[in-house]
Each structure stands twice: as structure tokens, then as C-alpha cells.
Design an enzyme around this catalytic site. Structure first.
Site, mmCIF file in Angstrom:
data_model
loop_
_atom_site.group_PDB
_atom_site.id
_atom_site.type_symbol
_atom_site.label_atom_id
_atom_site.label_comp_id
_atom_site.label_asym_id
_atom_site.label_seq_id
_atom_site.Cartn_x
_atom_site.Cartn_y
_atom_site.Cartn_z
ATOM 1 N N LYS A 23 -8.815 15.115 13.475
ATOM 2 C CA LYS A 23 -10.310 15.291 13.508
ATOM 3 C C LYS A 23 -10.967 14.152 13.242
ATOM 4 O O LYS A 23 -12.059 13.638 13.944
ATOM 5 C CB LYS A 23 -10.670 16.562 12.699
ATOM 6 C CG LYS A 23 -10.285 17.782 13.095
ATOM 7 C CD LYS A 23 -10.489 18.756 11.886
ATOM 8 C CE LYS A 23 -9.804 20.276 12.278
ATOM 9 N NZ LYS A 23 -9.650 21.133 11.165
ATOM 10 N N GLN A 49 -11.096 22.160 5.185
ATOM 11 C CA GLN A 49 -9.804 22.316 6.033
ATOM 12 C C GLN A 49 -9.281 23.754 5.084
ATOM 13 O O GLN A 49 -8.941 23.748 4.040
ATOM 14 C CB GLN A 49 -9.018 21.344 5.931
ATOM 15 C CG GLN A 49 -7.761 21.470 6.634
ATOM 16 C CD GLN A 49 -7.717 21.799 8.116
ATOM 17 O OE1 GLN A 49 -8.718 21.048 8.625
ATOM 18 N NE2 GLN A 49 -7.196 22.568 8.789
ATOM 19 N N ASP A 89 -17.933 24.910 11.624
ATOM 20 C CA ASP A 89 -16.638 25.660 11.951
ATOM 21 C C ASP A 89 -17.198 27.219 12.137
ATOM 22 O O ASP A 89 -16.433 27.783 12.734
ATOM 23 C CB ASP A 89 -15.683 26.018 10.555
ATOM 24 C CG ASP A 89 -14.432 24.971 10.797
ATOM 25 O OD1 ASP A 89 -14.303 25.046 11.984
ATOM 26 O OD2 ASP A 89 -13.794 24.757 9.879
#
Ligand code: NDP
Length: 279
Positions: free
Chosen positions: A53, A97, A120
Site C-alpha cells: 500500500k 490494517q 476503507d
């Protein structure tokens, strides 16, 4: 006739090039989109995802910040770090994460992220907005799947769509997006009776189960678009939820693993970050 391959890798590269161009324009106006990723602990798969990422962000001309916190980080410490990032005007996207180490409360941590920076799309406010059909940050993987489906040129309205999996990250938002696109949607899960009876009706079949080779040819309708979200490691190889070699013969469209949905997830993360930065 064999299925047409949906090349997620090539599509993701195209999208990333478009994003890089828009980032350059934003930078010209003094805005550098910034993404912060918080990684707690040493999970090896998470380390790889986070590194990828960061690289993708920098390649797109964005600012990338990775906070690596020790596995023994407390809930209060994690939430403090998220709040600091909420207040940082140079950071437009925040991602925690997953999975977090077992002693940490995932839902509580995600709920601390400023919904405007929730790239997200896992914050309850964004999940609610998605349900209501309002503008929001859409979870990256289902958004990537929709983008792949659109680019096949398939008419989605009126189609039977079956999603296997009902997680908050993939299955549920996937079903909502297909519903918004005018599909008739069935969501299957581990308690579904006669799963194959459902999947065989699907014009669009999305597998998000987490079991290698779970979807076999007998479960697939001739000519269906089969989207494989699964990432499973078998004998050191990454494989999907779909038994590709046999389903390939029967489907109309199919995504490979690797090189299908996975690269799209990162592309959509960049897109969500760009949009959070003011696009
Ligand atoms: P979860 O484990 O959270 O969800 C799996 C779902 O599959 C659950 O809803 C579960 O049902 C259902 N399921 C399990 N066994 C069966 C069965 N025998 N029959 C029918 N349904 C079943 O996983 P995620 O949604 O997070 O991820 C799914 C897969 O996608 C994983 O392989 C993951 O690695 C991958 N993934 C890939 C991404 C990408 O970028 N390509 C991004 C995110 C995930 P129940 O709810 O009843 O338990």
C-alpha cells in the site's frame, strides 16, 4: 467456449495511472493527498499488504505514512494515535490494517477514525451511508469488483447476482453495491442450505469465502461472470475460492487469482484517498 479473462492487474494499472495524473494536478494546487496506515504487531501477511500500500501510494505521487506499533499496544494507545491522525491536516486517509491482535477491539478502533478520512469505508457511519445509498467511502474490494464488472460492459440491471460470504469487509458491501446496480441479490453463507441451487441461478457470482477451490464448475451457470475475491495460500501458492481450471470452461467472464480482484483493492484505496483529499 472458455471464459473471457477479466484482467484486474491491467485495469488496476490503468486506474492507478489516471489517479497519478489527478494527484499531479492536486499537487499543482498545493494539495498532496496523504494516506496513513497503522499496523499493530508482526503479522507477516499484513506486513506485505502494508508495504504494498505504501509503495502504491508513493508511485501515485501521494504521501504515505506507516505507523508500526508493537503487538502489545493498548486500546487507548491505538485510539490516541488514530485521533492524532484525525487532527493531522496533511493526512486525508487513515487505514487500520486488520486483523488487529486479539486483545484489541477492532470495531471500537475503526469507530474512532474520522469518517471523512475512513478510506476503507469500515466506519459505521460510512457503512450506514452505503446502506442508505448515500455518498460515502465505499470499501475498496467490493468497489474494485464493481469497477471490473462495469468494464466488462455487462448490463447489470435485472441480473441475478449471488454473493458467497457476508463479512462487513467484502460480502455485505458487495451485496449492497450489486443491489444499487439493479441486480437481484442473494447472499449466501455457511448456514445456507443447498448453496449450489443458489449459485447455479447466478448471472454474476462473487466468491468471498476464504476456501481454496470452493466454487466448482457444477455450481456455476453457463456464461456467468465469476468474480473470485478469495486469497488462499496452498503449498506456498496463492489461489482463489474458485476452481479456476474447471470453471473457466463454463463461465462467460472470470477473474484470475492472482491478478484479478487483489490489484483492484489497492487501486480503489488510492481512489478513496484521492477523493478524501478533495477530488
Ligand atoms: P470472512 O472469513 O470474514 O468471511 C467468509 C464468509 O464466507 C463468511 O460469511 C462465511 O459464512 C462464508 N463461508 C465460509 N464457509 C462457507 C461455506 N462452506 N459455505 C458458504 N459460505 C461459507 O472473510 P472475508 O470476507 O474477510 O474474506 C473472504 C476472502 O476474500 C478471503 O479469502 C480473504 O483473504 C479474501 N479477501 C481478498 C481481498 C482482495 O483484495 N482480493 C480483500 C479482502 C478479503 P458465515 O458468515 O456464516 O461464517
Amino acid at each position: 467456449m472458455a471464459a473471457q479473462l477479466i484482467d484486474g492487474k491491467a485495469t488496476a494499472l490503468e486506474i492507478r495511472a489516471e489517479i497519478a495524473q489527478r494527484v499531479e494536478e492536486l499537487r499543482g494546487r498545493g494539495i498532496v493527498p496523504g494516506l496513513a496506515v497503522i499496523l499493530v504487531g508482526e503479522d507477516p501477511a499484513s506486513q506485505i499488504y502494508v508495504r504494498n500500500k505504501g509503495i502504491a501510494c508513493e508511485k501515485a505521487g501521494m504521501r504515505s505514512l506507516t505507523l508500526r506499533l508493537p503487538a502489545e499496544t493498548t486500546q487507548a494507545e491505538l485510539e490516541d494515535r488514530i485521533r492524532e491522525l484525525n487532527a493531522d491536516s496533511g493526512i486525508h486517509g487513515i487505514l487500520v490494517q486488520l486483523p488487529l491482535p486479539g486483545h484489541l477491539d477492532e470495531r471500537r478502533a475503526l469507530g474512532v477514525i474520522d469518517p471523512k478520512k475512513d478510506v476503507d469505508g469500515f466506519h459505521p457511519i460510512n457503512a450506514g451511508r452505503l446502506l442508505a445509498g448515500e455518498k460515502c467511502a465505499v470499501p475498496c474490494t467490493p468497489r474494485g469488483v464493481m469497477e471490473l464488472l462495469r468494464r466488462t460492459g455487462l448490463e447489470l440491471q435485472g441480473k441475478e447476482a449471488v454473493v458467497i460470504g457476508r463479512s462487513n469487509i467484502v460480502g455485505k458491501p458487495m451485496a449492497l453495491l450489486l443491489l444499487q446496480a439493479g441486480c437481484t441479490v442473494t447472499v449466501c453463507h455457511s448456514k445456507t442450505r443447498d448453496l449450489a441451487a443458489h449459485t447455479r441461478r447466478a448471472d454474476i457470482l462473487v466468491a468471498a469465502v476464504g476456501r481454496a477451490g470452493f466454487v466448482t464448475a457444477d455450481m456455476v451457470k453457463e456464461g456467468a461472470a465469476v468474480i473470485d475475491v478469495g486469497i488462499n495460500r496452498v503449498d506456498g501458492k496463492v489461489v482463489g475460492d474458485v476452481a479456476f481450471d474447471e470453471v473457466w470452461e463454463k463461465a462467460g467472464f472470470i477473474t484470475p487469482v492472482p491478478g484479478g480482484v487483489g490489484p483492484m483493492t489497492i487501486a480503489m484505496l488510492l481512489k478513496n484517498t484521492l477523493e478524501a483529499a478533495g477530488e
